[in-house]
Design a protein around this motif. Structure first.
Motif, PDB file in Angstrom:
ATOM      1  N   GLY A 306       0.792  -1.232   0.000  1.00  7.26           N
ATOM      2  CA  GLY A 306       0.000   0.000   0.000  1.00  7.26           C
ATOM      3  C   GLY A 306       0.817   1.271   0.000  1.00  7.26           C
ATOM      4  N   LYS A 307       2.129   1.166  -0.137  1.00  7.36           N
ATOM      5  CA  LYS A 307       2.993   2.351  -0.142  1.00  7.36           C
ATOM      6  C   LYS A 307       3.623   2.537  -1.516  1.00  7.36           C
ATOM      7  N   LYS A 326       7.170  10.039  -1.473  1.00  5.98           N
ATOM      8  CA  LYS A 326       5.933  10.796  -1.347  1.00  5.98           C
ATOM      9  C   LYS A 326       5.640  11.463  -2.684  1.00  5.98           C
ATOM     10  N   VAL A 327       4.514  11.093  -3.287  1.00  8.82           N
ATOM     11  CA  VAL A 327       4.148  11.608  -4.607  1.00  8.82           C
ATOM     12  C   VAL A 327       3.432  12.949  -4.455  1.00  8.82           C
ATOM     13  N   VAL A 337       7.832  13.854  -7.465  1.00  7.17           N
ATOM     14  CA  VAL A 337       8.116  13.269  -6.153  1.00  7.17           C
ATOM     15  C   VAL A 337       8.481  14.400  -5.202  1.00  7.17           C
ATOM     16  N   ALA A 338       7.717  14.527  -4.117  1.00  4.94           N
ATOM     17  CA  ALA A 338       7.964  15.594  -3.153  1.00  4.94           C
ATOM     18  C   ALA A 338       9.043  15.211  -2.148  1.00  4.94           C
ATOM     19  N   ASP A 339       9.171  13.923  -1.820  1.00  2.76           N
ATOM     20  CA  ASP A 339      10.132  13.508  -0.798  1.00  2.76           C
ATOM     21  C   ASP A 339      10.518  12.056  -1.044  1.00  2.76           C
ATOM     22  N   GLY A 340      11.795  11.728  -0.714  1.00  5.95           N
ATOM     23  CA  GLY A 340      12.253  10.349  -0.818  1.00  5.95           C
ATOM     24  C   GLY A 340      13.417  10.164  -1.772  1.00  5.95           C
TER      25      GLY A 340
END
Length: 378
Positions: A306-307, A326-327, A337-340
């Motif tokens: 689910g991630k 984090k999309v 992509v906002a984060d990761g």
């Protein structure tokens, strides 16, 4: 007496048994070798680059004259002659076209006759006025008769002046039957030809005036805020890649086109003889980049438990590892992509369904090197 020692040879069954044992041993070793062989999967990757502070906007347009005049007759009539063609250069006073002047010449004659009659009326009223004045001075007639004669004279003078003005107007209309250029320029289009009946003001020819040239481009609403009058831009030309000019935004349309929903922007160009009307030009403008998110292809995005995840390649170990991200949003060009992810990360761009934690992979540069040495990637 020589004694012979009997040697017993192995039987055919013994040879068969030995061969079967050898094959079995060989098969087991091959199976163990296959089981212990490490799987290395070639992958396609994208490298995450740092978001730039600026981005470039490119829009194509056509070179036009800053001023284009749609020339037409000031009177209505039938065109009897057209003197110019598209591409002809004109200067002030050059005759472009003519319409039939017959009716307007007749109007001049009528006006001349009316003026002559009005002048005779003035002469008659003048004699009557003078006679009435003399009779009044001798107390022969009443003052009212003298005043009436003076008013008749003034009325005759006004009628003559009106007739003179009508004559001037009729003469002007005869002049207006000739369409002439009043500025230096080049004919870019013809809207009416010989034999056509046109109304006053109907465009007959379009003349692009000599002087400053500009490029007209269409800008969508999401970028129109980046174009302000006075902004410096670059202009390149399809016909000559070496021709690069600095232009300035001169005019921005206040409303969008009803059909294309784009805004018209006009960019002024410096004087250059190499720039011709109608040439295809590209306007390049550097603007601030408000988007700091990292973009990856949609095919690089995967999901686990689910991630949202991506598979990141460890350059040193040549293995892949799942990383949660984090999309920000989805666009036509991929995923923001906002984060990761950070600058320099290698992300698997395709085939994420075949990835597993710590799976050995072969990068494109390794594949190219192996191909040059003659090795085959299996």
């Amino acid at each position: 007496m020589i004694s012979l020692k009997t040697v017993q040879l192995p039987s055919f069954a013994s040879f068969a048994l030995l061969g079967a044992v050898a094959l079995a041993v060989s098969g087991c070793s091959e199976e163990k070798k296959a089981e212990t062989k490490e799987i290395i999967r070639p992958v396609k990757v994208v490298e995450i680059a740092e978001a730039r502070d600026t981005r470039a906007l490119d829009y194509s347009g056509a070179v036009k004259a800053r001023v284009e005049m749609n020339l037409g007759f000031r009177v209505a009539g039938k065109i009897t002659d057209r003197r110019v063609n598209i591409g002809d250069r004109v200067k002030p006073g050059d005759l472009l076209a003519e319409i039939d002047p017959t009716d307007y010449e007749l109007a001049v004659r009528t006006a001349e006759a009316n003026l002559a009659a009005a002048e005779k009326g003035v002469a008659t009223a003048d004699l009557a006025n003078k006679r009435a004045q003399q009779l009044f001075d001798k107390s022969v007639t009443a003052k009212s008769q003298m005043e009436q004669a003076a008013l008749s004279y003034d009325q005759a003078v006004s009628t003559r002046d009106a007739a003179a003005s009508s004559l001037d107007q009729a003469k002007n209309q005869v002049v207006y039957t000739e369409l002439k250029a009043d500025r230096n320029g080049i004919v870019t289009s013809i809207s009416a030809d010989t034999g056509a009946v046109v109304a006053a003001g109907t465009p007959v020819a379009t003349v692009a005036l000599d002087g400053e040239k500009e490029v007209q481009i269409a800008v969508p609403e999401n970028d129109i805020a980046q174009f302000k009058p006075g902004k410096t831009v670059k202009a390149t030309f399809w016909s000559d890649s070496k021709l690069v000019l600095d232009g300035k935004v001169r005019e921005v349309s206040g409303s969008a086109d009803a059909q294309s929903r784009t805004f018209s922007v006009r960019v002024s160009l410096p004087t250059d003889d190499r720039v011709l009307l109608g040439m295809t030009a590209t306007i390049e403008a550097a603007v601030g980049n408000a988007e700091s998110d990292v973009a990856i292809p949609l095919s690089a995005l995967a999901e686990r438990e689910g991630k949202k995840i991506v598979w990141v390649v460890d350059r040193n170990a040549s293995t892949v590892h799942a990383r949660e991200i984090k999309v920000a949003d989805f666009t036509g060009g991929g995923v923001h992509v906002a984060d990761g992810l950070k600058n320099g990360d290698l992300v698997v761009a395709a085939g994420t369904q075949f990835m597993a934690e710590n799976l050995k992979v072969k990068l494109p540069e390794q594949q190219s090197a192996q191909a040059e040495t003659g090795d085959v990637i299996r």
